[in-house]
Motif scaffolding. Structure first.
Motif, PDB file in Angstrom:
ATOM      1  N   ASP A 153      43.405  43.858  35.718  1.00 13.27           N
ATOM      2  CA  ASP A 153      43.533  44.666  34.880  1.00 13.27           C
ATOM      3  C   ASP A 153      42.007  45.135  36.689  1.00 13.27           C
ATOM      4  O   ASP A 153      41.385  44.640  36.048  1.00 13.27           O
ATOM      5  CB  ASP A 153      42.964  45.781  34.470  1.00 13.27           C
ATOM      6  CG  ASP A 153      42.753  46.808  34.175  1.00 13.27           C
ATOM      7  OD1 ASP A 153      42.392  47.784  35.535  1.00 13.27           O
ATOM      8  OD2 ASP A 153      43.321  47.769  33.190  1.00 13.27           O
ATOM      9  N   PRO A 154      42.697  46.057  37.811  1.00 18.62           N
ATOM     10  CA  PRO A 154      41.633  45.788  38.911  1.00 18.62           C
ATOM     11  C   PRO A 154      40.445  46.607  38.338  1.00 18.62           C
ATOM     12  O   PRO A 154      38.952  46.372  38.117  1.00 18.62           O
ATOM     13  CB  PRO A 154      41.616  46.789  39.650  1.00 18.62           C
ATOM     14  CG  PRO A 154      43.716  46.888  38.977  1.00 18.62           C
ATOM     15  CD  PRO A 154      43.598  45.983  37.928  1.00 18.62           C
ATOM     16  N   ARG A 155      40.456  47.541  37.554  1.00 22.18           N
ATOM     17  CA  ARG A 155      39.236  48.752  36.497  1.00 22.18           C
ATOM     18  C   ARG A 155      38.149  47.381  35.904  1.00 22.18           C
ATOM     19  O   ARG A 155      36.887  47.383  35.826  1.00 22.18           O
ATOM     20  CB  ARG A 155      39.286  49.492  35.859  1.00 22.18           C
ATOM     21  CG  ARG A 155      40.046  50.427  36.871  1.00 22.18           C
ATOM     22  CD  ARG A 155      40.895  51.275  35.781  1.00 22.18           C
ATOM     23  NE  ARG A 155      42.050  50.545  35.594  1.00 22.18           N
ATOM     24  CZ  ARG A 155      42.777  51.831  34.551  1.00 22.18           C
ATOM     25  NH1 ARG A 155      42.832  52.422  33.833  1.00 22.18           N
ATOM     26  NH2 ARG A 155      44.354  51.105  33.533  1.00 22.18           N
ATOM     27  N   LEU A 156      38.887  46.678  34.719  1.00 21.37           N
ATOM     28  CA  LEU A 156      38.410  45.976  33.959  1.00 21.37           C
ATOM     29  C   LEU A 156      37.591  44.877  35.178  1.00 21.37           C
ATOM     30  O   LEU A 156      36.274  44.134  34.731  1.00 21.37           O
ATOM     31  CB  LEU A 156      39.011  45.477  33.283  1.00 21.37           C
ATOM     32  CG  LEU A 156      39.327  46.263  32.085  1.00 21.37           C
ATOM     33  CD1 LEU A 156      40.207  45.448  30.965  1.00 21.37           C
ATOM     34  CD2 LEU A 156      38.591  46.687  31.250  1.00 21.37           C
ATOM     35  N   ARG A 157      38.367  44.007  35.893  1.00 19.95           N
ATOM     36  CA  ARG A 157      37.825  43.293  36.584  1.00 19.95           C
ATOM     37  C   ARG A 157      36.326  43.237  37.656  1.00 19.95           C
ATOM     38  O   ARG A 157      35.544  43.375  37.333  1.00 19.95           O
ATOM     39  CB  ARG A 157      38.429  42.678  37.507  1.00 19.95           C
ATOM     40  CG  ARG A 157      38.359  41.734  38.638  1.00 19.95           C
ATOM     41  CD  ARG A 157      39.030  41.312  39.861  1.00 19.95           C
ATOM     42  NE  ARG A 157      40.305  41.185  39.255  1.00 19.95           N
ATOM     43  CZ  ARG A 157      41.080  41.091  39.615  1.00 19.95           C
ATOM     44  NH1 ARG A 157      41.154  41.932  41.052  1.00 19.95           N
ATOM     45  NH2 ARG A 157      42.896  41.351  39.709  1.00 19.95           N
ATOM     46  N   ALA A 158      36.491  45.266  38.051  1.00 22.80           N
ATOM     47  CA  ALA A 158      35.533  45.206  38.588  1.00 22.80           C
ATOM     48  C   ALA A 158      34.350  45.935  37.323  1.00 22.80           C
ATOM     49  O   ALA A 158      33.296  45.363  37.790  1.00 22.80           O
ATOM     50  CB  ALA A 158      35.754  46.709  39.622  1.00 22.80           C
ATOM     51  N   LEU A 159      34.416  46.219  36.655  1.00 23.97           N
ATOM     52  CA  LEU A 159      33.516  45.951  35.003  1.00 23.97           C
ATOM     53  C   LEU A 159      32.655  44.451  34.591  1.00 23.97           C
ATOM     54  O   LEU A 159      31.785  44.818  34.888  1.00 23.97           O
ATOM     55  CB  LEU A 159      33.970  47.207  34.189  1.00 23.97           C
ATOM     56  CG  LEU A 159      32.959  47.190  33.039  1.00 23.97           C
ATOM     57  CD1 LEU A 159      31.938  48.433  33.976  1.00 23.97           C
ATOM     58  CD2 LEU A 159      33.639  48.398  32.579  1.00 23.97           C
ATOM     59  N   LEU A 160      33.215  43.803  34.878  1.00 29.50           N
ATOM     60  CA  LEU A 160      33.279  42.709  34.762  1.00 29.50           C
ATOM     61  C   LEU A 160      32.201  41.919  36.044  1.00 29.50           C
ATOM     62  O   LEU A 160      31.457  41.514  35.325  1.00 29.50           O
ATOM     63  CB  LEU A 160      34.246  41.235  34.162  1.00 29.50           C
ATOM     64  CG  LEU A 160      34.009  41.307  32.955  1.00 29.50           C
ATOM     65  CD1 LEU A 160      36.333  40.480  32.954  1.00 29.50           C
ATOM     66  CD2 LEU A 160      33.850  41.526  31.656  1.00 29.50           C
ATOM     67  N   THR A 161      32.683  41.824  37.096  1.00 25.38           N
ATOM     68  CA  THR A 161      31.908  42.030  37.955  1.00 25.38           C
ATOM     69  C   THR A 161      30.666  42.270  38.265  1.00 25.38           C
ATOM     70  O   THR A 161      30.045  42.436  38.637  1.00 25.38           O
ATOM     71  CB  THR A 161      32.753  42.534  39.583  1.00 25.38           C
ATOM     72  OG1 THR A 161      34.162  41.685  39.375  1.00 25.38           O
ATOM     73  CG2 THR A 161      32.063  41.303  40.773  1.00 25.38           C
ATOM     74  N   SER A 162      30.560  43.983  37.958  1.00 25.68           N
ATOM     75  CA  SER A 162      29.221  44.937  37.728  1.00 25.68           C
ATOM     76  C   SER A 162      28.153  43.879  36.698  1.00 25.68           C
ATOM     77  O   SER A 162      26.784  44.441  36.925  1.00 25.68           O
ATOM     78  CB  SER A 162      29.756  46.171  37.245  1.00 25.68           C
ATOM     79  OG  SER A 162      28.356  46.809  37.299  1.00 25.68           O
ATOM     80  N   ILE A 163      28.723  44.497  35.833  1.00 31.16           N
ATOM     81  CA  ILE A 163      28.069  43.010  34.380  1.00 31.16           C
ATOM     82  C   ILE A 163      27.771  42.401  35.157  1.00 31.16           C
ATOM     83  O   ILE A 163      26.208  41.707  35.005  1.00 31.16           O
ATOM     84  CB  ILE A 163      28.808  43.386  33.582  1.00 31.16           C
ATOM     85  CG1 ILE A 163      29.585  44.331  32.469  1.00 31.16           C
ATOM     86  CG2 ILE A 163      27.790  42.374  32.307  1.00 31.16           C
ATOM     87  CD1 ILE A 163      30.102  44.269  31.632  1.00 31.16           C
ATOM     88  N   HIS A 164      28.343  41.527  35.726  1.00 35.78           N
ATOM     89  CA  HIS A 164      28.167  40.329  36.035  1.00 35.78           C
ATOM     90  C   HIS A 164      26.786  40.084  37.116  1.00 35.78           C
ATOM     91  O   HIS A 164      25.627  39.531  37.770  1.00 35.78           O
ATOM     92  CB  HIS A 164      28.672  38.852  36.239  1.00 35.78           C
ATOM     93  CG  HIS A 164      28.579  37.870  37.213  1.00 35.78           C
ATOM     94  ND1 HIS A 164      27.931  37.175  38.604  1.00 35.78           N
ATOM     95  CD2 HIS A 164      29.268  36.329  36.368  1.00 35.78           C
ATOM     96  CE1 HIS A 164      28.115  36.609  38.843  1.00 35.78           C
ATOM     97  NE2 HIS A 164      28.249  35.498  37.275  1.00 35.78           N
ATOM     98  N   ASN A 165      26.738  40.915  37.951  1.00 32.02           N
ATOM     99  CA  ASN A 165      25.512  41.008  38.718  1.00 32.02           C
ATOM    100  C   ASN A 165      24.590  41.765  39.018  1.00 32.02           C
ATOM    101  O   ASN A 165      23.724  41.137  38.563  1.00 32.02           O
ATOM    102  CB  ASN A 165      26.344  42.333  40.179  1.00 32.02           C
ATOM    103  CG  ASN A 165      27.377  41.827  41.271  1.00 32.02           C
ATOM    104  OD1 ASN A 165      27.728  40.654  41.185  1.00 32.02           O
ATOM    105  ND2 ASN A 165      28.656  42.596  41.598  1.00 32.02           N
TER     106      ASN A 165
END
Length: 58
Positions: A39-51
């Motif tokens: 899911d691109p929205r969840l992937r973007a959210l995980l990437t944001s948390i990671h960053n």
């Protein structure tokens, strides 16, 4: 279907909160959760948390 996607997301976030070594978790299981997330929205959210964690660790 959405339960399965959220399961991966919450597993990654919960693991990050509970691990004694956040840096190791970010490089291993958390990074894997990002790459496996479809899911691109969840992937973007995980990437944001990671960053955020990499820039300013808690």
């Amino acid at each position: 279907m959405i339960d399965e996607r959220l399961k991966n997301y919450w597993g990654a976030v919960r693991g990050l909160r509970q691990t004694p070594n956040r840096t190791e978790w970010l490089k291993g299981p958390f990074q894997l959760a990002i790459t496996l997330e479809k899911d691109p929205r969840l992937r973007a959210l995980l990437t944001s948390i990671h960053n955020d964690e990499v820039k300013q660790p808690a």
